[in-house]
Design an enzyme around this catalytic site. Structure first.
Site, PDB file in Angstrom:
ATOM      1  N   TRP A 174      -6.360  10.409  -7.700  1.00  0.00           N
ATOM      2  CA  TRP A 174      -6.242   9.283  -8.629  1.00  0.00           C
ATOM      3  C   TRP A 174      -7.605   8.686  -8.951  1.00  0.00           C
ATOM      4  CZ3 TRP A 174      -1.400   5.686  -7.808  1.00  0.00           C
ATOM      5  CH2 TRP A 174      -0.247   6.414  -8.132  1.00  0.00           C
ATOM      6  N   LYS A 209       3.711   4.009  -6.115  1.00  0.00           N
ATOM      7  CA  LYS A 209       4.696   5.034  -5.760  1.00  0.00           C
ATOM      8  C   LYS A 209       5.695   4.433  -4.784  1.00  0.00           C
ATOM      9  CE  LYS A 209       3.524   8.335  -2.843  1.00  0.00           C
ATOM     10  NZ  LYS A 209       2.831   9.552  -2.387  1.00  0.00           N
ATOM     11  N   ASP A 254      -0.773   4.745  -3.982  1.00  0.00           N
ATOM     12  CA  ASP A 254      -0.111   6.032  -3.760  1.00  0.00           C
ATOM     13  C   ASP A 254       0.111   6.245  -2.260  1.00  0.00           C
ATOM     14  OD1 ASP A 254       1.039   8.362  -4.767  1.00  0.00           O
ATOM     15  OD2 ASP A 254      -0.792   9.523  -4.539  1.00  0.00           O
ATOM     16  N   ASP A 265      -7.503   1.459   7.985  1.00  0.00           N
ATOM     17  CA  ASP A 265      -6.070   1.203   7.867  1.00  0.00           C
ATOM     18  C   ASP A 265      -5.863  -0.097   7.095  1.00  0.00           C
ATOM     19  OD1 ASP A 265      -3.356   0.692   8.210  1.00  0.00           O
ATOM     20  OD2 ASP A 265      -3.331   1.413  10.276  1.00  0.00           O
ATOM     21  N   ASP A 271      -8.478   4.200   2.218  1.00  0.00           N
ATOM     22  CA  ASP A 271      -7.502   5.083   2.850  1.00  0.00           C
ATOM     23  C   ASP A 271      -7.819   5.196   4.334  1.00  0.00           C
ATOM     24  OD1 ASP A 271      -5.454   7.458   1.515  1.00  0.00           O
ATOM     25  OD2 ASP A 271      -5.943   7.602   3.637  1.00  0.00           O
ATOM     26  N   GLY A 287      -8.321  11.786  -3.159  1.00  0.00           N
ATOM     27  CA  GLY A 287      -9.120  11.279  -4.268  1.00  0.00           C
ATOM     28  C   GLY A 287      -8.663  11.671  -5.654  1.00  0.00           C
TER      29      GLY A 287
END
Length: 209
Positions: free
Chosen positions: A65, A164, A124, A99, A83, A63
């Protein structure tokens, strides 16, 4: 890799992790993770987040971000986070555990976004790393391709994408793909990102019509 070598490598990582100045600062400030500092540095240079925005956070746990973004978008803003791993609640964050690659989870995420487009998609996500680039990089590229697909579905014209990416096979092609969808694309390596890591952050702004 032998158990002995793996154990030594793990011990070095733990020692490096807990002596990391950003980890120490995160603990002192009560932050979810050191990723908070990466995003803060990117925000200082690129000004992605503004009050009232709706932001999608992919690969959100634990958490860091999301925790940062809610301080930038204010009470009228909204974060929709997803997530595979659980995440403790954050005020202003609508969290979906599941997922992202699963069609039912993706459908549920899109339903939470609704009919209105969002202003920022950030990702991310990273696969479980084996330590072998030939295995890890393709897995990572698959995830960031899915994140870019999400941009095509939900990102408003003029919107921004932060992702990322691990440098390796497929990176240049992925960068070209992003440049075809956005007017301005930059590559950032925040100070809080470990120097030996292959990770960089692509900041894409001005989603084309």
């Amino acid at each position: 890799m032998s158990n002995k070598k793996r154990s030594a490598s793990s011990s070095r990582w733990l020692q490096e992790h807990f002596s990391d100045k950003y980890v120490i600062q995160a603990q002192k400030k009560g932050l979810r993770s050191r990723a908070w500092f990466k995003l803060d540095e990117i925000q200082q240079s690129d000004k992605l987040f503004k009050p009232g925005m709706t932001v999608v956070d992919l690969g959100a746990a634990p958490g860091g971000w999301s925790q940062y973004v809610v301080t930038q978008i204010g009470g009228k803003g909204r974060v929709i986070a997803c997530d595979l791993l659980p995440m403790d609640p954050i005020v202003g964050v609508d969290f979906l555990q599941g997922d992202f690659r699963d069609e039912l989870v993706l459908k549920a995420l899109l339903e939470r976004v609704g009919d209105k487009k969002v202003q920022v998609v950030m990702c991310d996500m990273a696969p479980n790393m084996s330590g072998t680039p030939a295995v890890d990089i393709p897995k990572s590229m698959y995830l960031v391709e899915l994140a870019l697909d999400m941009c095509r579905d939900v990102l408003a014209p003029g919107g921004s994408f932060l992702v990322k990416v691990f440098q390796g096979d497929g990176f240049d092609e992925y960068l070209r793909e992003i440049r075809s969808l956005f007017t301005k694309v930059k590559i950032r390596k925040p100070d809080a990102s470990r120097a030996r890591s292959r990770e960089v952050y692509i900041v894409a702004t001005g989603r084309k019509l």
